[in-house]
Design an enzyme around this catalytic site. Structure first.
Site, PDB file in Angstrom:
ATOM      1  CG  ASN A  54      -5.274  50.377  -8.473  1.00 32.70           C
ATOM      2  OD1 ASN A  54      -5.967  49.368  -8.442  1.00 32.70           O
ATOM      3  ND2 ASN A  54      -4.660  50.871  -7.408  1.00 32.70           N
ATOM      4  CG  ASP A 113      -8.559  49.850  -5.357  1.00 33.67           C
ATOM      5  OD1 ASP A 113      -7.438  50.287  -5.645  1.00 33.67           O
ATOM      6  OD2 ASP A 113      -8.918  48.673  -5.584  1.00 33.67           O
ATOM      7  CG  ASP A 133       0.533  54.262 -10.616  1.00 37.27           C
ATOM      8  OD1 ASP A 133       1.736  54.246 -10.303  1.00 37.27           O
ATOM      9  OD2 ASP A 133      -0.387  54.396  -9.796  1.00 37.27           O
ATOM     10  CG  HIS A 170      -1.241  47.086  -6.303  1.00 37.68           C
ATOM     11  ND1 HIS A 170      -1.067  46.308  -5.183  1.00 37.68           N
ATOM     12  CD2 HIS A 170      -0.108  47.810  -6.433  1.00 37.68           C
ATOM     13  CE1 HIS A 170       0.116  46.564  -4.652  1.00 37.68           C
ATOM     14  NE2 HIS A 170       0.719  47.470  -5.386  1.00 37.68           N
ATOM     15  CD  GLU A 172       4.527  51.454  -9.905  1.00 38.94           C
ATOM     16  OE1 GLU A 172       5.183  51.914  -8.958  1.00 38.94           O
ATOM     17  OE2 GLU A 172       3.283  51.533  -9.960  1.00 38.94           O
TER      18      GLU A 172
END
Length: 1000
Positions: free
Chosen positions: A164, A264, A295, A299, A329
């Site tokens: 990410n 990001d 992770d 998102h 996650e």
């Protein structure tokens, strides 16, 4: 168009089906899937906090200055010295727990220190080089040695990976760590200057080239010294990042925003997908890594996972790693949402956050055991043709949220150590005996606690020098963090080792079918059975979360049969009754396990099976719930199949526990598409029976308007937003308004997903204060036309009610004559004119309460959970003592908070600190800049009798440092707050519920 959609959709169903063609006339009778990884025992470890095997790498070769090297063993936010050499030295200790897989937190080279955060990258989430082990932890060769040693012992090694973001290297011409700019406000532009929506092209070869100077809302810039810092080199291209400012972790910006400044990645761009896949293939091929924990999965856009997951898994299998396993996650406790990543997004598994919540509620809070029945009944959300719930890693706490030991201490204030240890053991018993792959967070086996999550849950197993760790009260021992804690004789280490050994000897306790059997009313016994489809022996597990012995008659598959105790205290052998009931007595806060003396008798014929009417799943409109009713009460497996017009039957999942159901993901199909279902039951004698087919139609998407809030007050520009479920890139949403009940008129439309928004300028209408305005959203497409619910707002400032009552099942404890009394003065809140927030602090006994906000002393106007008018009750799970209720009439949200949730200190840190008497400006440690908590309102205040006139900038700095700070609009690490003062007295106020720091 519909005909074309139906034809196209026939290719969708096999995406979740078993490989190979299906005979349209024959039904499938499959066993419930058991993927290669359903019986692992994970040990989750942060290398820096485990064991310091090599002191020469403590500073990572960067020198003695902690603000350069990141090494400071006295600070919980810096490298403390643990490394891979320490893990290798202590591998006997790890294996002694029954560990089969070591899971490492991210171990790649990190930006040692990010000055803006005043802390170090010991945790591994600030990566600069994805090809090298962080020098503080060791070398690539040392990693290879650890993996080789683990493999020689029959153990695996898993990496925690990040796709990410990278370390915070990119800045903006407009300034560092800016607030988020939405795609609707400033869309992306191609290098040629044409606006586009990236979601329309996510993962596509047609994704356009971008220009750093013109394509983004902020212009990315790199420090000359860091232009080539990241490895591989493609990561230094600023156009491969979102460049939209910091996230607030909700809505659109949860996909596109920087996490506290971390760069990001533009994961919609196929260059990023390909680049990340190549990075992690290398660690598989060259080092033999056995799997990945991924992770921040929620998102990242769906298209990324749909490409990345299958590609990496295919590569791993080509390297001979048939048991390669990835889990993500997804920090959420809703199974309908977390399961989307294993069904819709084709990943193998996710961390079972819903289990963590359920286990804490059961073992630590002693909640009604029927909540566990409800919890496990939802496991079918994960069932499809290539995965199910048995693959999920389960856990009790972690490095972000905190430890199970700290939860138990917080949930049971004043309890003695033996009770806390018993609750800890009960939580582990539930985790080891129920479905899934148990995860032990390093240190839990030594009774580690701590006051919270993040840095407060990252103690060292070797002797610590961190003051905040040294005063922790460990469970089951007199030891402290001042000494090494590798005690293989610790009560919890011994218990975990025992559970691992028992489940190894009885594999059905690890991956046998998990069938609900019994739940008491209130605290007491929860019982389930585990059965291996091949061995056909039944294991009955009964757990007691009350503080008294409990007895229950537990249904089984077998009548008049002896069951032998293999775990726990109680009768060595018990025989089931004529109706198959097993009477068990379970001591307080403990568990027992009984094994049947023989196999379940074979059925003589397959039972009858019939489908209920398939229907859209209430919690996920992109799925259809298909349920089968099966006659009989033996061990059965039910395979569900689906087909669309012109297609053959394809398996969509097999369920081995009643109630038998699947939640078929139809999000890729167009609304109105006809889908047909059938179910085939396979009994334990090899017989099968197939239901009659039943038809359903793919439901229209649900359109939900999010802004404005119902009943809110508006002035000038009004932001309107909506979301669609399921989401498709071709959606276009239109917004309409009416004024005072008049005609509906168009406001605007938006086709930029995932959040559709427009702005309505009411100022041009010149409406009088008090005018009611309604809004709605509308969307249409192939086979559907949908309208959202209405939102009504009032022009002008909302008038405050005459009174606000915390009305609920807690009123009698507040001194009212009865519960649910909206007119009771003892439950009235008080309006604070400084911020227009209503507050009430009450001292309540421990318990679970329901309540709502009742306005004007009656029920005519009331607000429930989420500030919804006439909404559902708000639930308070209260440990006992003082609690402060807070009601905001602009949002209608009523919430509860505690002094224990407040930070240790709050400072107004900024350009005024000198004027306050501090030695320097921007000094969070200065005593004169500290605010004081008002215990009656939980508002922090600092009154300055005479502040010189001027314009000042400042932020709220918590706990006397910059690790946690809030700027303008309460944004974490946000922009400075600007305040122009005429001179004289001023009061600063900080509200931890909103993180807003104000002056007035």
């Amino acid at each position: 168009m519909l005909a074309a959609a139906v034809v196209a959709s026939t290719s969708v169903l096999p995406a979740h089906a078993a490989p190979g063609p299906q005979d349209p006339g024959s039904s499938s009778a499959l066993h419930s899937l058991r993927a290669p990884v359903t019986d692992e025992n994970f040990y989750f470890v942060m290398a820096d906090r485990f064991s310091n095997g090599d002191t020469t790498n403590d500073d990572g070769g960067l020198g003695s200055d902690p603000m350069v090297s990141g090494f400071n063993p006295t600070k919980k936010g810096f490298y403390n010295g643990g490394d891979l050499a320490g893990l290798l030295d202590k591998i006997d200790y790890i294996q002694g727990l029954g560990t089969t897989s070591i899971w490492l937190t991210p171990s790649f080279k990190n930006k040692a220190v990010q000055p803006e955060d005043n802390s170090a990258g010991y945790h591994g989430y600030w990566i600069t080089d994805f090809t090298q082990i962080d020098p503080h932890l060791g070398t690539n060769d040392e990693l290879k040695a650890l993996i080789d040693e683990a493999h020689s012992r029959g153990m695996k090694v898993y990496f925690d990976i990040i796709t990410n973001h990278t370390a915070d290297v990119i800045g903006y011409e407009q300034g560092a760590r800016k607030s988020y700019v939405s795609k609707d406000e400033v869309p992306y532009k191609t290098a040629a200057g044409k606006a586009f929506d990236d979601r329309d092209l996510a993962g596509s070869d047609d994704f356009p080239e971008l220009d750093a100077k013109t394509s983004f809302p902020y212009v990315p810039v790199l420090d000359k010294a860091e232009e080539n810092l990241k490895v591989p080199a493609w990561l230094n291209d600023p156009t491969l990042y979102h460049n939209r400012g910091d996230t607030t972790f909700v809505g659109e910006d949860s996909y596109y925003g920087d996490f506290f400044g971390l760069d990001d990645l533009f994961t919609e761009n196929p260059k990023v997908v390909d680049g990340m896949a190549e990075i992690y293939k290398t660690w598989i091929g060259d080092f033999g890594v056995d799997g990945f924990r991924i992770d921040t999965m929620k998102h990242v856009n769906n298209e990324f996972w749909q490409e990345f997951g299958p590609e990496v898994l295919s590569y791993a299998k080509a390297q001979g790693k048939d048991e390669f396993f990835m889990f993500g996650e997804v920090f959420d406790t809703s199974k309908s949402f977390t399961s989307q990543f294993t069904t819709r997004n084709q990943m193998q598994a996710v961390l079972d956050f819903p289990f963590q919540e359920a286990a804490r509620n059961f073992a630590s809070k002693s909640q009604d055991t029927r909540s566990l029945e409800t919890f496990f009944a939802g496991d079918d959300w994960y069932t499809d043709a290539d995965s199910n719930v048995y693959q999920l890693p389960t856990f009790l706490g972690n490095h972000d949220m905190g430890r199970i030991g700290s939860f138990i201490a917080a949930d049971n204030p004043g309890s003695a150590d033996p009770e806390q240890v018993a609750r800890d053991q009960l939580a582990h018993e539930l985790m080891y005996f129920s479905r899934g792959n148990p995860v032990i967070y390093y240190g839990d086996e030594q009774g580690f606690t701590g006051p919270g999550g993040d840095q407060d849950a990252r103690q060292t197993l070797f002797a610590s020098q961190v003051p905040e760790y040294l005063d922790d009260d460990l469970l089951g021992t007199d030891a402290t963090h001042a000494t090494d804690n590798f005690n293989a004789g610790h009560l919890l280490y011994s218990k975990i080792s025992e559970l691992a050994a028992l489940t190894k000897d009885h594999p059905a306790l690890r991956d046998g079918a998990h069938q609900h059997r019994y739940a008491s009313e209130g605290p007491g016994i929860y019982a389930f059975s585990r059965t291996d489809a091949e061995d056909q022996r039944e294991y009955v597990v009964a757990l007691n979360n009350s503080e008294q012995p409990q007895t229950a008659d537990v249904p089984t598959y077998i009548d008049k049969r002896s069951y032998t105790q293999i775990y726990g205290a109680g009768a060595d052998s018990v025989e089931t009754s004529a109706d198959g009931k097993l009477t068990v007595t379970v001591p307080p806060l403990s568990a027992v396990v009984y094994q049947s003396s023989g196999r379940i008798p074979h059925s003589k014929a397959a039972p009858a099976v019939a489908l209920r009417e398939p229907a859209a799943a209430p919690a996920d409109n992109g799925r259809i719930n298909v349920t089968a009713d099966v006659g009989g009460a033996s061990f059965y497996e039910v395979t569900f199949e689906a087909r669309t017009a012109g297609g053959g039957w394809a398996p969509i999942g097999t369920d081995d526990t009643a109630p038998y159901q699947v939640f078929h993901d139809v999000a890729a199909l167009e609304a109105g598409t006809a889908v047909e279902y059938r179910a085939t039951v396979l009994d334990n004698g090899g017989h099968r029976a197939t239901s009659q087919p039943r038809a359903a139609s793919v439901p229209a998407p649900v359109l939900t308007i999010q802004k404005p809030l119902e009943g809110s007050s508006v002035e000038g520009a009004v932001e309107l937003s909506a979301t669609a479920d399921p989401e498709k890139s071709n959606h276009v949403v239109s917004f309409e308004r009416n004024v005072a009940g008049g005609e509906w008129t168009a406001v605007g439309s938006d086709g930029s997903s995932p959040v559709y928004s427009v702005t309505d300028d009411l100022a041009v209408l010149e409406l009088a204060d008090g005018t009611k305005v309604q809004y709605r959203a509308r969307m249409s497409g192939p086979g559907f036309s949908v309208v959202s619910e209405l939102r009504t707002v009032t022009v002008g400032e909302a008038p405050q009610p005459d009174s606000v009552t915390v009305a609920g099942s807690l009123n009698s404890e507040m001194g009212c004559p009865g519960d649910w009394g909206p007119a009771c003065p003892a439950a009235f809140m008080t309006l604070d004119p400084a911020d227009n927030i209503w507050r009430l602090t009450a001292d309540l006994p421990a318990g679970t309460y329901d309540y709502k906000a009742a306005l004007n002393g009656n029920w005519d106007v009331n607000y429930g959970a989420g500030g919804v008018l006439d909404g559902s009750n708000i639930v308070l799970d209260h440990p006992g003592g003082a609690v402060t209720f807070r009601y905001d009439n602009s949002t209608h949200v009523l919430s509860a908070g505690y002094a224990s949730q407040q930070p240790g200190a709050v400072a107004i840190a900024g350009s005024l600190d000198n004027e306050l008497g501090c030695g320097a400006d921007w000094e969070p440690t200065c005593d004169q800049a500290q605010l004081t908590l008002d215990p009656a309102t939980l508002v922090w205040k600092l009154s300055v009798p005479d502040l010189p006139a001027g314009t000042y900038e400042f932020k709220a700095a918590l706990n006397r440092n910059w690790d946690v700070n809030y700027g303008a609009d309460g944004v974490p690490n946000g922009a400075n707050i600007s305040y122009t003062h005429d001179g004289g007295a001023v009061t600063f106020r900080y509200d931890h519920a909103t993180h807003l720091l104000t002056a007035g």
